[in-house]
Design a protein around this motif. Structure first.
Motif, PDB file in Angstrom:
ATOM      1  N   VAL A   1     105.730  50.612 -65.646  1.00  0.00           N
ATOM      2  CA  VAL A   1     107.021  49.909 -65.556  1.00  0.00           C
ATOM      3  C   VAL A   1     108.064  50.712 -64.785  1.00  0.00           C
TER       4      VAL A   1
ATOM      5  N   MET B   1     114.524  44.166 -67.218  1.00  0.00           N
ATOM      6  CA  MET B   1     113.172  44.055 -66.667  1.00  0.00           C
ATOM      7  C   MET B   1     113.222  43.243 -65.384  1.00  0.00           C
TER       8      MET B   1
ATOM      9  N   ASP C   1     102.990  41.903 -67.901  1.00  0.00           N
ATOM     10  CA  ASP C   1     104.094  42.307 -68.773  1.00  0.00           C
ATOM     11  C   ASP C   1     104.249  41.364 -69.959  1.00  0.00           C
TER      12      ASP C   1
END
Length: 128
Positions: free
Chosen positions: A63, A82, A89
Motif C-alpha cells: 500500500v 486510500m 484491497d
C-alpha cells in the motif's frame, strides 16, 4: 471503556479513492499507537498502516505510495486515505489502539487481535 468506531467504507471501482475514519473514545488517545488492519474473506488479518504519537508512520509494502495514515489528536480520530484502489484491497478494515505499540503493518494472522483494542470494522469493496 475503549471504543473504536470505523466509518467511510464503501464500494468503488479500481483506481478510486476512499477515506476511512476511526473515532476513538474511553482513553487518552495520544498515549497509544494506532493501526489499520484489514481482513479479506478466507484470508488472515494483516497490518496496513501504523502511526505513533510523534506522527511517525509505517506501511505494508503493497500500500506504500497509495495509502496515507493520519490522525487528529484534538478530535481523537484516526484516518486512512486510500487512493489508486485495487481489487486486492477489498476487505474489512479495522482500526486498532495499541498502548504497547507492538502492532506493526508487517504483522499477519489471527493472533494480532490479542494486542490492543479493536473496532468492528468497515467494508471496502473495489471492483475491476
Amino acid at each position: 471503556q475503549v471504543q473504536l468506531v470505523e466509518s467511510g467504507g464503501g464500494s468503488v471501482h479500481s483506481g478510486g479513492s476512499l477515506r476511512l475514519s476511526c473515532a476513538a473514545s474511553g482513553y487518552t488517545y495520544s498515549n497509544y499507537c494506532m493501526n489499520w488492519f484489514r481482513q479479506a474473506p478466507g484470508k488472515e488479518r494483516e497490518g496496513v498502516a501504523h502511526i505513533e504519537s510523534d506522527g511517525s508512520t509505517m506501511y505494508r509494502d503493497s500500500v506504500k505510495g497509495r495509502f496515507t495514515i493520519s490522525q487528529n489528536n484534538a478530535k481523537n480520530t484516526l484516518y486512512l486515505q486510500m487512493n489508486s484502489l485495487k481489487p486486492e484491497d477489498t476487505a474489512s478494515y479495522y482500526c486498532s489502539a495499541d498502548p504497547t505499540c507492538i502492532l506493526v503493518p508487517t504483522m499477519i494472522g489471527p493472533e494480532v487481535v490479542k494486542f490492543g483494542y479493536w473496532g468492528q470494522g468497515t467494508q471496502v469493496t473495489v471492483s475491476s
